[in-house]
Design a protein around this motif. Sequence first.
Motif, short mmCIF file in Angstrom:
data_model
loop_
_atom_site.label_atom_id
_atom_site.label_comp_id
_atom_site.label_asym_id
_atom_site.label_seq_id
_atom_site.Cartn_x
_atom_site.Cartn_y
_atom_site.Cartn_z
N UNK A 1 0.61 25.68 5.48
CA UNK A 1 -0.16 24.55 5.58
C UNK A 1 -0.68 23.93 4.20
N UNK B 1 -3.14 15.58 5.82
CA UNK B 1 -3.22 17.00 6.29
C UNK B 1 -1.81 17.64 6.66
N UNK C 1 -1.96 19.93 1.70
CA UNK C 1 -2.44 18.82 1.79
C UNK C 1 -1.48 17.74 1.41
N UNK D 1 5.63 18.23 6.70
CA UNK D 1 5.42 19.58 6.75
C UNK D 1 6.58 20.30 6.67
N UNK E 1 0.45 20.26 8.37
CA UNK E 1 0.14 21.36 9.36
C UNK E 1 1.33 21.97 9.67
N UNK E 2 1.79 23.01 9.23
CA UNK E 2 2.93 23.76 9.58
C UNK E 2 2.80 24.75 10.83
N UNK E 3 3.96 25.32 11.32
CA UNK E 3 3.94 26.29 12.45
C UNK E 3 3.18 27.61 11.80
N UNK E 4 3.62 27.85 10.39
CA UNK E 4 2.87 29.02 9.86
C UNK E 4 1.60 28.89 8.93
N UNK E 5 0.79 29.67 9.21
CA UNK E 5 -0.33 29.54 8.17
C UNK E 5 -0.15 29.17 6.85
N UNK E 6 0.63 30.06 6.35
CA UNK E 6 1.08 30.02 5.05
C UNK E 6 1.56 28.66 4.42
#
Lengths: 232, 232
Positions: free
Chosen positions: B117, B108, B119, B188, B110-115
Motif C-alpha cells: 500500500x 490512494x 500513496x 499499484x 491499494x495493493x493486494x498486500x498490506x505491505x
Amino acid sequence: MTATPATGTTQSTGTTGAYEPTDRTVPTRSRDRARYDRDTVHAILDEAYVCHLGFVRDGAPVVLPTLFARVGESLYMHGSTGSRPLLAAGRTDPGLPVCVTVTHVDGLVLARSAFHHSLNYRSVVVHGTARQVTDEDECRTALDAMIDAVAPGRSGDVRPANAKELAATAVIRVDLDEVSAKLRTGPSSDDAEDLGLPHWAGVVPVGRVYGTPVPAADLDPGIAVPDYLTAL
Amino acid sequence: MTATPATGTTQSTGTTGAYEPTDRTVPTRSRDRARYDRDTVHAILDEAYVCHLGFVRDGAPVVLPTLFARVGESLYMHGSTGSRPLLAAGRTDPGLPVCVTVTHVDGLVLARSAFHHSLNYRSVVVHGTARQVTDEDECRTALDAMIDAVAPGRSGDVRPANAKELAATAVIRVDLDEVSAKLRTGPSSDDAEDLGLPHWAGVVPVGRVYGTPVPAADLDPGIAVPDYLTAL
C-alpha cells in the motif's frame, strides 16, 4: 495562518478530557484559536492520514511528509528499517524528539483589505518523542490502523504482512501528551472603514475530493470496487 | 510515503535548470522518486499555498503550517512581527535554519498486500535559511504573491496594506538552493505471487475541490463573485 510559534506560560485547564497546555502549546497570538480538548484534537487527526514529521539532524530541522494513524493516545508512523530517524528512535534512549503536525485547509478567507486575508484551517501540533515499536502485535495493530486511516475497512481486505515484510518495516510511536489544536472558522472580517470598498469579500470552501477508483491493469474484472472505497 | 530521510553522498548533475543534490537531498531509499529539476520543483510549489515550516527551538523541532508563495528562486512566508522565529530570522546572522516542506496527495494506492500500500504524492523539501525581509518593495511583492498563491489575480482587487499594517507584518525569505522533489505516480504494484488474491487493487485519485463562494453577510449584493474565484 502565520508562522507564529507557541510560547507563553504553562496554564492549568483543570479539565479532564483535555491536554494540559504547556509553554510550547500556548500560542503568543490568536490564543482564541487554540484548543486542547481531546475530541477536537482527535477529530482533526482522524480526518487525516498524512502528517509532517519534524526532527533535528546535525542541528538542523528536517520536515518529511509521512503516513500516520492514531490509535488511542498514540500516533504511529512507519518506514524502512534502514531509515535514519527510525533507527535513531529505536537505538537511542529516550528516543527521538519530534514534532508532528497535521493540517486541514477548509476555506480561503478573502477580505476587502489584503491584511485581513486568511485561511480557515484546523491543525494539530504534537511535541513528543518517537520510539521504535518492538512488540509484534503492536506493530500489526499500527500498520492496520495506517491502512484504515487511508481507506477505513481496507485492513480486513488485504494480504497481511508476512514475517519478512514485518522485519523490513520499522514502526514508530509518538504518545499524545503535549498537544494542541489551532483553528480558524467562520466568515471574513474587515475593518469598519473598509466595508464600503468595491471588493468581493467572503469565504471559498476548500475540501478533499476522491475520483473514480482506477483498477490495476491486472485486476480480475470480477472483483468489484469495494464499498469502503465507494464510500469515500 | 514513509519517514525516510535524505542522506548519501553529494552528486553532480551537470544539469543547468536543476538544483544540485546534496547529502541532505539525496534519499537513502526510492531514489528513483527524487527529482531536482526546477520545473518539477516549481510546479509542486506553485500548486500549493500552505507549507510546513520546520525550525529548531531550544534544541527541539517545531513544525508549523503557514501560508507561502514562491517568487523566482525564493519562498516567502509572513507572520506577526511579534512572532519568535520571525524575530530570530531578522535578528540573528546568518538567519534561522529552516526546512520548508510542501506536499500534495494525488492518490490512494491499494495493493493486494498490506505491505505494498502506498500513496501517490508530490512533495518538495527545502533546506535553507530564513531571513527577514527589510526592503519595503520586496515585502509588498511577497505579500501580493501570497495572496495570489491562494487566489490568482486577487492581489489586484483588494485594498493594499497601509503603513501600519506593513509595520505589523514580518516577511521572511528562504532562498531555493538545497531543494529536492520526491514523487510517486502510477498504478499499484504487487508481488507476482499475490496477483491471484481476491482483493481489489488500484488507485483512488485524490484532489482538492473548491465549493461555491460564500459572500460576507455585509457584502454589497451588487458585487458579483469575481472571475478569478469562479475559475478555481
